[in-house]
Design a protein around this motif. Structure first.
Motif, PDB file in Angstrom:
ATOM      1  N   CYS A 226       0.839  -1.199   0.000  1.00 33.74           N
ATOM      2  CA  CYS A 226       0.000   0.000   0.000  1.00 33.74           C
ATOM      3  C   CYS A 226       0.881   1.259   0.000  1.00 33.74           C
ATOM      4  N   HIS A 227       0.509   2.247  -0.784  1.00 29.04           N
ATOM      5  CA  HIS A 227       1.233   3.509  -0.814  1.00 29.04           C
ATOM      6  C   HIS A 227       0.681   4.499   0.198  1.00 29.04           C
ATOM      7  N   GLN A 228      -0.285   4.057   0.973  1.00 29.18           N
ATOM      8  CA  GLN A 228      -0.723   4.814   2.144  1.00 29.18           C
ATOM      9  C   GLN A 228      -0.164   4.111   3.375  1.00 29.18           C
ATOM     10  N   VAL A 229       0.616   4.830   4.167  1.00 31.62           N
ATOM     11  CA  VAL A 229       1.161   4.269   5.395  1.00 31.62           C
ATOM     12  C   VAL A 229       0.362   4.814   6.568  1.00 31.62           C
ATOM     13  N   LEU A 230       0.429   4.114   7.687  1.00 31.58           N
ATOM     14  CA  LEU A 230      -0.286   4.570   8.879  1.00 31.58           C
ATOM     15  C   LEU A 230       0.693   5.226   9.834  1.00 31.58           C
ATOM     16  N   LEU A 231       0.453   6.503  10.128  1.00 31.66           N
ATOM     17  CA  LEU A 231       1.265   7.248  11.086  1.00 31.66           C
ATOM     18  C   LEU A 231       0.523   7.279  12.409  1.00 31.66           C
ATOM     19  N   VAL A 232       1.125   6.684  13.436  1.00 32.23           N
ATOM     20  CA  VAL A 232       0.512   6.603  14.772  1.00 32.23           C
ATOM     21  C   VAL A 232       1.249   7.558  15.709  1.00 32.23           C
ATOM     22  N   CYS A 233       0.500   8.417  16.372  1.00 35.55           N
ATOM     23  CA  CYS A 233       1.066   9.425  17.280  1.00 35.55           C
ATOM     24  C   CYS A 233       0.203   9.547  18.527  1.00 35.55           C
ATOM     25  N   PRO A 234       0.731  10.163  19.600  1.00 39.13           N
ATOM     26  CA  PRO A 234      -0.108  10.465  20.766  1.00 39.13           C
ATOM     27  C   PRO A 234      -1.191  11.481  20.398  1.00 39.13           C
ATOM     28  N   LYS A 235      -2.369  11.306  20.956  1.00 37.02           N
ATOM     29  CA  LYS A 235      -3.492  12.197  20.688  1.00 37.02           C
ATOM     30  C   LYS A 235      -3.427  13.409  21.611  1.00 37.02           C
ATOM     31  N   ASP A 236      -3.401  14.592  21.003  1.00 35.57           N
ATOM     32  CA  ASP A 236      -3.351  15.859  21.732  1.00 35.57           C
ATOM     33  C   ASP A 236      -2.212  15.828  22.757  1.00 35.57           C
ATOM     34  N   PHE A 237      -2.519  16.063  24.033  1.00 31.46           N
ATOM     35  CA  PHE A 237      -1.464  16.086  25.047  1.00 31.46           C
ATOM     36  C   PHE A 237      -1.519  14.849  25.949  1.00 31.46           C
ATOM     37  N   SER A 238      -2.183  13.812  25.472  1.00 34.58           N
ATOM     38  CA  SER A 238      -2.281  12.571  26.240  1.00 34.58           C
ATOM     39  C   SER A 238      -1.274  11.564  25.721  1.00 34.58           C
ATOM     40  N   ASN A 239      -1.330  10.353  26.274  1.00 36.58           N
ATOM     41  CA  ASN A 239      -0.492   9.260  25.789  1.00 36.58           C
ATOM     42  C   ASN A 239      -1.340   8.233  25.059  1.00 36.58           C
ATOM     43  N   LEU A 240      -2.562   8.628  24.675  1.00 31.92           N
ATOM     44  CA  LEU A 240      -3.446   7.733  23.944  1.00 31.92           C
ATOM     45  C   LEU A 240      -3.105   7.781  22.459  1.00 31.92           C
ATOM     46  N   PRO A 241      -3.038   6.645  21.790  1.00 31.72           N
ATOM     47  CA  PRO A 241      -2.656   6.638  20.374  1.00 31.72           C
ATOM     48  C   PRO A 241      -3.795   7.043  19.447  1.00 31.72           C
ATOM     49  N   THR A 242      -3.455   7.795  18.441  1.00 28.73           N
ATOM     50  CA  THR A 242      -4.365   8.086  17.332  1.00 28.73           C
ATOM     51  C   THR A 242      -3.554   7.929  16.057  1.00 28.73           C
ATOM     52  N   ALA A 243      -4.223   7.957  14.914  1.00 29.26           N
ATOM     53  CA  ALA A 243      -3.505   7.649  13.679  1.00 29.26           C
ATOM     54  C   ALA A 243      -4.064   8.432  12.511  1.00 29.26           C
ATOM     55  N   SER A 244      -3.254   8.513  11.471  1.00 26.92           N
ATOM     56  CA  SER A 244      -3.650   9.166  10.236  1.00 26.92           C
ATOM     57  C   SER A 244      -3.009   8.438   9.072  1.00 26.92           C
ATOM     58  N   ALA A 245      -3.748   8.285   7.976  1.00 28.05           N
ATOM     59  CA  ALA A 245      -3.200   7.678   6.766  1.00 28.05           C
ATOM     60  C   ALA A 245      -2.421   8.735   5.991  1.00 28.05           C
ATOM     61  N   VAL A 246      -1.214   8.398   5.572  1.00 30.37           N
ATOM     62  CA  VAL A 246      -0.347   9.337   4.855  1.00 30.37           C
ATOM     63  C   VAL A 246       0.022   8.716   3.511  1.00 30.37           C
ATOM     64  N   ASP A 247      -0.282   9.419   2.434  1.00 29.73           N
ATOM     65  CA  ASP A 247       0.050   8.948   1.089  1.00 29.73           C
ATOM     66  C   ASP A 247       1.521   9.264   0.806  1.00 29.73           C
ATOM     67  N   VAL A 248       2.330   8.250   0.499  1.00 32.30           N
ATOM     68  CA  VAL A 248       3.763   8.452   0.303  1.00 32.30           C
ATOM     69  C   VAL A 248       4.181   8.182  -1.139  1.00 32.30           C
ATOM     70  N   ARG A 249       3.249   8.234  -2.082  1.00 32.42           N
ATOM     71  CA  ARG A 249       3.607   7.959  -3.476  1.00 32.42           C
ATOM     72  C   ARG A 249       4.643   8.949  -4.002  1.00 32.42           C
ATOM     73  N   LYS A 250       4.474  10.221  -3.671  1.00 33.08           N
ATOM     74  CA  LYS A 250       5.440  11.212  -4.143  1.00 33.08           C
ATOM     75  C   LYS A 250       6.808  10.969  -3.514  1.00 33.08           C
ATOM     76  N   GLN A 251       6.838  10.759  -2.194  1.00 31.82           N
ATOM     77  CA  GLN A 251       8.116  10.517  -1.516  1.00 31.82           C
ATOM     78  C   GLN A 251       8.782   9.232  -2.022  1.00 31.82           C
ATOM     79  N   ARG A 252       7.970   8.208  -2.306  1.00 33.10           N
ATOM     80  CA  ARG A 252       8.519   6.958  -2.820  1.00 33.10           C
ATOM     81  C   ARG A 252       9.165   7.168  -4.188  1.00 33.10           C
TER      82      ARG A 252
END
Length: 378
Positions: A226-252
């Motif tokens: 998949c050319h969409q990768v999942l970026l997982v980060c802490p949500k806001d100022f907590s330690n709870l995980p949230t995620a966003s799909a990032v298209d990396v076709r250009k970077q690839r």
């Protein structure tokens, strides 16, 4: 011509001699590889990374210590967050993959998590390839690979890469997962940090494509990275995980093109003077001569990507090279490659007046003189 195995062994021995016989090799990770691809004309970085030289230690030995890299606190925080995301067999991580990238599939309630332990990077790479093949054969099931090992050819030398995770979807798709400790505020994160993560993930996508190209399974579709990768980060100022799909076709695409432009490490090594060694324990004069024997292509962007940036910046400024002012400035100046040449052209002491660059410089110098003269008369 010697067989490939013999040539590979000879190259590894040559690189070990360049690094120093008693100096352990520093692995080339995806972050360093992305930075190398961003500056493919720098032979110095290519040979040092290819030989496994620790550039931070080398910079200190040269008298130009680097502040580049993560703090110990950031590393500890990042490791703790990654452990939280992967707890309970990666249940939360798989939930995020399902939510953000594959909602039409069955929820990952019973995912496979194969053991990827093996001896050495070559063994771990082979074990990862086997696990990916087994996941392709188990079509219709979720599989989580925790810290797999991938190999990618870089200028004729293998680089071993370790993504945070790779998820195999029930439909056979493969997704790279990047886990970062910087926060995602209101659903978005620092664009610069996201961009760096995307470039790093693009390297993993390229390496995964190499594995997928060699896997064929009967009665199952060919694996697709998949050319969409999942970026997982802490949500806001907590330690709870949230995620966003990032298209990396250009970077690839950019990374693949830049890596293809890299001069082969063997070719660079063959041009070095006999006895060249980058062992930090060597006398300062010998070490400086060894580093200076390899041409560098410094630009201000190196300050955020390379441990030798301060050393190269000092040398670039001393030589008056215009790249020390930035790649955009260098592109505007055409055949004028040094600051003295630029100043001489602006003063009318050198350069062809018909050259558009020279004409623009002289016009700029005239406007500056006129502005300064007007200011002095006030």
């Amino acid at each position: 011509m010697p067989p490939p195995r013999t040539r590979g062994t000879a190259l590894r021995q040559q690189l070990a001699e360049l690094r120093g016989p008693d100096v352990p090799a520093k692995a080339l990770d995806a972050r360093a590889l992305a930075a190398l691809a961003a500056n493919p004309g720098c032979r110095r970085r290519a040979i040092l990374d290819g030989a496994g030289v620790n550039k931070a230690t080398l910079a200190s030995a040269l008298g130009s210590p680097s502040a580049f890299g993560q703090s110990q606190f950031a590393l500890t925080r990042g490791n703790a967050f990654e452990a939280k995301v992967k707890a309970d067999g990666g249940a939360e991580l798989l939930r995020l993959v399902h939510e953000k990238l594959d909602r039409h599939a069955e929820p990952p309630t019973d995912a496979r998590v194969p053991d990827l332990t093996a001896i050495g990077p070559e063994g771990r790479t082979a074990r990862t390839a086997l696990a990916l093949r087994e996941a392709a054969e188990a079509y219709g099931a979720w599989t989580l690979l925790d810290h797999p090992m991938l190999a990618l050819d870089v200028a004729g030398s293998p680089a071993f890469l370790e993504p945070d995770a790779v998820v195999v979807h029930p439909d056979g798709g493969w997704t790279v997962v990047e886990i970062k400790s910087f926060p995602m505020l209101d659903g978005s994160a620092d664009p610069a940090k996201v961009g760096a993560a995307a470039r790093q993930a693009a390297v993993y996508v390229l390496a995964l494509e190499e594995v997928a190209a060699h896997i064929t399974v009967a009665d199952a579709p060919a694996p697709e990275v998949c050319h969409q990768v999942l970026l997982v980060c802490p949500k806001d100022f907590s330690n709870l995980p949230t995620a966003s799909a990032v298209d990396v076709r250009k970077q690839r695409a950019v990374t693949a093109r830049q890596l293809a432009r890299l001069t082969r490490i063997q070719d660079i090594a063959d041009t070095l003077p006999e006895g060249t060694c980058f062992d930090p324990a060597r006398p300062a004069e010998e070490l400086t001569a060894a580093v200076e024997s390899v041409p560098a292509t410094y630009a201000p962007e190196c300050l955020s990507a390379c441990e030798l940036a301060f050393h190269c910046r000092d040398r670039s400024r001393a030589a008056g090279v215009v790249t020390s002012l930035g790649r955009s400035v260098r592109a505007e100046l055409g055949a004028l490659t040094t600051v003295p040449d630029v100043l001489a052209a602006a003063r009318g002491e050198a350069g062809d007046p018909a050259d558009p660059t020279v004409a623009a410089l002289r016009r700029a110098a005239a406007l500056r003189a006129e502005a300064l003269g007007a200011a002095a008369c006030r």
